[in-house]
Every structure is written in C-alpha cells, then in structure tokens.
Write a protein that holds these residues in place. Structure first.
Motif, mmCIF file in Angstrom:
data_model
loop_
_atom_site.group_PDB
_atom_site.id
_atom_site.type_symbol
_atom_site.label_atom_id
_atom_site.label_comp_id
_atom_site.label_asym_id
_atom_site.label_seq_id
_atom_site.Cartn_x
_atom_site.Cartn_y
_atom_site.Cartn_z
ATOM 1 N N TRP A 80 0.874 -1.163 0.000
ATOM 2 C CA TRP A 80 0.000 0.000 0.000
ATOM 3 C C TRP A 80 0.918 1.221 0.000
ATOM 4 O O TRP A 80 1.978 1.209 0.622
ATOM 5 C CB TRP A 80 -0.896 -0.010 1.211
ATOM 6 C CG TRP A 80 -1.874 -1.152 1.233
ATOM 7 C CD1 TRP A 80 -1.775 -2.332 0.540
ATOM 8 C CD2 TRP A 80 -3.076 -1.235 1.952
ATOM 9 N NE1 TRP A 80 -2.845 -3.130 0.808
ATOM 10 C CE2 TRP A 80 -3.673 -2.477 1.682
ATOM 11 C CE3 TRP A 80 -3.717 -0.380 2.825
ATOM 12 C CZ2 TRP A 80 -4.865 -2.874 2.237
ATOM 13 C CZ3 TRP A 80 -4.915 -0.775 3.385
ATOM 14 C CH2 TRP A 80 -5.478 -2.016 3.080
ATOM 15 N N THR A 81 0.533 2.282 -0.673
ATOM 16 C CA THR A 81 1.406 3.423 -0.875
ATOM 17 C C THR A 81 0.844 4.674 -0.201
ATOM 18 O O THR A 81 -0.315 5.024 -0.431
ATOM 19 C CB THR A 81 1.563 3.686 -2.391
ATOM 20 O OG1 THR A 81 1.974 2.484 -3.025
ATOM 21 C CG2 THR A 81 2.582 4.770 -2.652
ATOM 22 N N THR A 83 -0.072 8.423 0.182
ATOM 23 C CA THR A 83 -0.394 9.441 -0.804
ATOM 24 C C THR A 83 -0.819 10.707 -0.072
ATOM 25 O O THR A 83 -1.653 10.651 0.823
ATOM 26 C CB THR A 83 -1.550 8.960 -1.706
ATOM 27 O OG1 THR A 83 -1.175 7.706 -2.286
ATOM 28 C CG2 THR A 83 -1.849 9.947 -2.805
ATOM 29 N N PHE A 85 -2.863 13.950 0.357
ATOM 30 C CA PHE A 85 -4.150 14.479 -0.096
ATOM 31 C C PHE A 85 -4.427 15.743 0.704
ATOM 32 O O PHE A 85 -4.876 15.677 1.839
ATOM 33 C CB PHE A 85 -5.255 13.445 0.109
ATOM 34 C CG PHE A 85 -6.592 13.879 -0.421
ATOM 35 C CD1 PHE A 85 -6.865 13.838 -1.772
ATOM 36 C CD2 PHE A 85 -7.560 14.349 0.445
ATOM 37 C CE1 PHE A 85 -8.081 14.238 -2.265
ATOM 38 C CE2 PHE A 85 -8.790 14.754 -0.034
ATOM 39 C CZ PHE A 85 -9.053 14.707 -1.396
ATOM 40 N N THR A 89 -2.003 12.353 4.989
ATOM 41 C CA THR A 89 -1.472 11.130 4.402
ATOM 42 C C THR A 89 -2.585 10.096 4.360
ATOM 43 O O THR A 89 -3.129 9.717 5.393
ATOM 44 C CB THR A 89 -0.285 10.593 5.214
ATOM 45 O OG1 THR A 89 0.741 11.585 5.247
ATOM 46 C CG2 THR A 89 0.252 9.317 4.595
ATOM 47 N N LEU A 90 -2.925 9.677 3.157
ATOM 48 C CA LEU A 90 -3.878 8.592 2.957
ATOM 49 C C LEU A 90 -3.117 7.430 2.336
ATOM 50 O O LEU A 90 -2.048 7.605 1.768
ATOM 51 C CB LEU A 90 -5.014 9.037 2.037
ATOM 52 C CG LEU A 90 -5.810 10.256 2.496
ATOM 53 C CD1 LEU A 90 -6.851 10.620 1.452
ATOM 54 C CD2 LEU A 90 -6.460 9.991 3.837
ATOM 55 N N ILE A 91 -3.668 6.241 2.415
ATOM 56 C CA ILE A 91 -2.996 5.060 1.896
ATOM 57 C C ILE A 91 -3.738 4.552 0.667
ATOM 58 O O ILE A 91 -4.937 4.273 0.724
ATOM 59 C CB ILE A 91 -2.914 3.952 2.966
ATOM 60 C CG1 ILE A 91 -2.243 4.480 4.239
ATOM 61 C CG2 ILE A 91 -2.184 2.739 2.437
ATOM 62 C CD1 ILE A 91 -0.822 4.972 4.064
ATOM 63 N N SER A 92 -2.997 4.409 -0.441
ATOM 64 C CA SER A 92 -3.559 3.880 -1.688
ATOM 65 C C SER A 92 -3.292 2.388 -1.754
ATOM 66 O O SER A 92 -2.139 1.957 -1.602
ATOM 67 C CB SER A 92 -2.917 4.547 -2.898
ATOM 68 O OG SER A 92 -3.145 5.927 -2.881
ATOM 69 N N ARG A 93 -4.333 1.618 -1.955
ATOM 70 C CA ARG A 93 -4.175 0.171 -2.101
ATOM 71 C C ARG A 93 -3.893 -0.148 -3.543
ATOM 72 O O ARG A 93 -4.439 0.469 -4.452
ATOM 73 C CB ARG A 93 -5.439 -0.543 -1.658
ATOM 74 C CG ARG A 93 -5.722 -0.351 -0.196
ATOM 75 C CD ARG A 93 -6.934 -1.019 0.345
ATOM 76 N NE ARG A 93 -7.720 -1.820 -0.568
ATOM 77 C CZ ARG A 93 -8.850 -2.373 -0.245
ATOM 78 N NH1 ARG A 93 -9.344 -2.200 0.956
ATOM 79 N NH2 ARG A 93 -9.524 -3.083 -1.105
ATOM 80 N N PRO A 94 -3.049 -1.165 -3.796
ATOM 81 C CA PRO A 94 -2.788 -1.547 -5.193
ATOM 82 C C PRO A 94 -4.003 -2.210 -5.806
ATOM 83 O O PRO A 94 -4.788 -2.873 -5.117
ATOM 84 C CB PRO A 94 -1.625 -2.533 -5.071
ATOM 85 C CG PRO A 94 -1.722 -3.071 -3.687
ATOM 86 C CD PRO A 94 -2.323 -1.981 -2.842
ATOM 87 N N ARG A 95 -4.162 -2.016 -7.085
ATOM 88 C CA ARG A 95 -5.244 -2.709 -7.802
ATOM 89 C C ARG A 95 -4.792 -4.127 -8.114
ATOM 90 O O ARG A 95 -3.607 -4.362 -8.353
ATOM 91 C CB ARG A 95 -5.571 -2.012 -9.111
ATOM 92 C CG ARG A 95 -6.199 -0.665 -8.916
ATOM 93 C CD ARG A 95 -6.576 -0.094 -10.283
ATOM 94 N NE ARG A 95 -7.246 1.167 -10.133
ATOM 95 C CZ ARG A 95 -8.560 1.305 -10.044
ATOM 96 N NH1 ARG A 95 -9.343 0.264 -10.089
ATOM 97 N NH2 ARG A 95 -9.096 2.496 -9.924
ATOM 98 N N PRO A 101 -10.579 -2.452 -7.729
ATOM 99 C CA PRO A 101 -9.891 -1.800 -6.601
ATOM 100 C C PRO A 101 -9.758 -2.752 -5.421
ATOM 101 O O PRO A 101 -10.444 -3.709 -5.305
ATOM 102 C CB PRO A 101 -10.789 -0.616 -6.267
ATOM 103 C CG PRO A 101 -12.084 -0.846 -6.952
ATOM 104 C CD PRO A 101 -11.854 -1.881 -8.018
#
Length: 101
Positions: A80-81, A83, A85, A89-95, A101
């Motif tokens: 998870w990356t 990001t 915003f 700091t929010l966390i982007s999950r990989p697709r 998603p």
C-alpha cells in the motif's frame, strides 16, 4: 504512544531482518515492532529494511512535523502506498490484476 514512538510492521520478511530489528525495537506481536530510535538510526534501519524485504512488505510509521504528527514509509511487493491528499497522508491500495480496486 509518545511523540517519538516508531512502529514497524513486517509481512513475510526474512527471519534475519526481524532479528536485526530487535536490537532497536520490541516485537509486540509477530512482525510488529515498537521503539523510539533517533532519526539517524531510523533512517539507517529503513535502508536495511527496504534492501532486504524481497517479496515481503515493510511499513514504518514515524513521528513527523505534519498535521497528523506522523508519516509512513512502505517497501516491498504489492504494498500500500502513502499518498498526500491536501496535507493528509492517505494510503492507496494496489489494484489487483483484474483491474478491480
């Protein structure tokens, strides 16, 4: 948790890496490490973790001068990356490979 506490989470990490972290952190649960190393030590440990994690995942949550009071670093496969915003700091999950998603 104090303002200088650092948390590290390792998933599928090589055993030697977990052992290395116990020099600076207490392993509170399998793969979850808590401690208060200074910035120089933390940066050095992160370099070692990022280099050695291989197919696993590493997450370090550390104190920072941000609105939230912390920042996060990630390394490894399928991680998870963090990001930014609008200052949070929010966390982007990989697709996954199917594009869901």
């Amino acid at each position: 948790m104090s303002a200088t506490t650092t948390v590290v989470v390792l998933i599928a990490a090589p055993p030697g890496l977990r052992g290395h972290l116990t020099r600076w952190f207490t392993e509170a649960a399998p793969g979850v490490f808590i401690g208060s190393p200074n910035t120089r030590i933390r940066d050095g440990l992160w370099k070692i973790m990022a280099d050695r994690i291989r197919d696993g995942q590493a997450v370090m949550i550390e104190p920072a001068r941000t609105e939230q009071g912390w920042t996060v670093r990630t390394a490894g496969q399928d991680r998870w990356t963090p990001t930014d915003f609008d200052g949070l700091t929010l966390i982007s999950r990989p697709r996954n490979s199917s594009g869901q998603p």
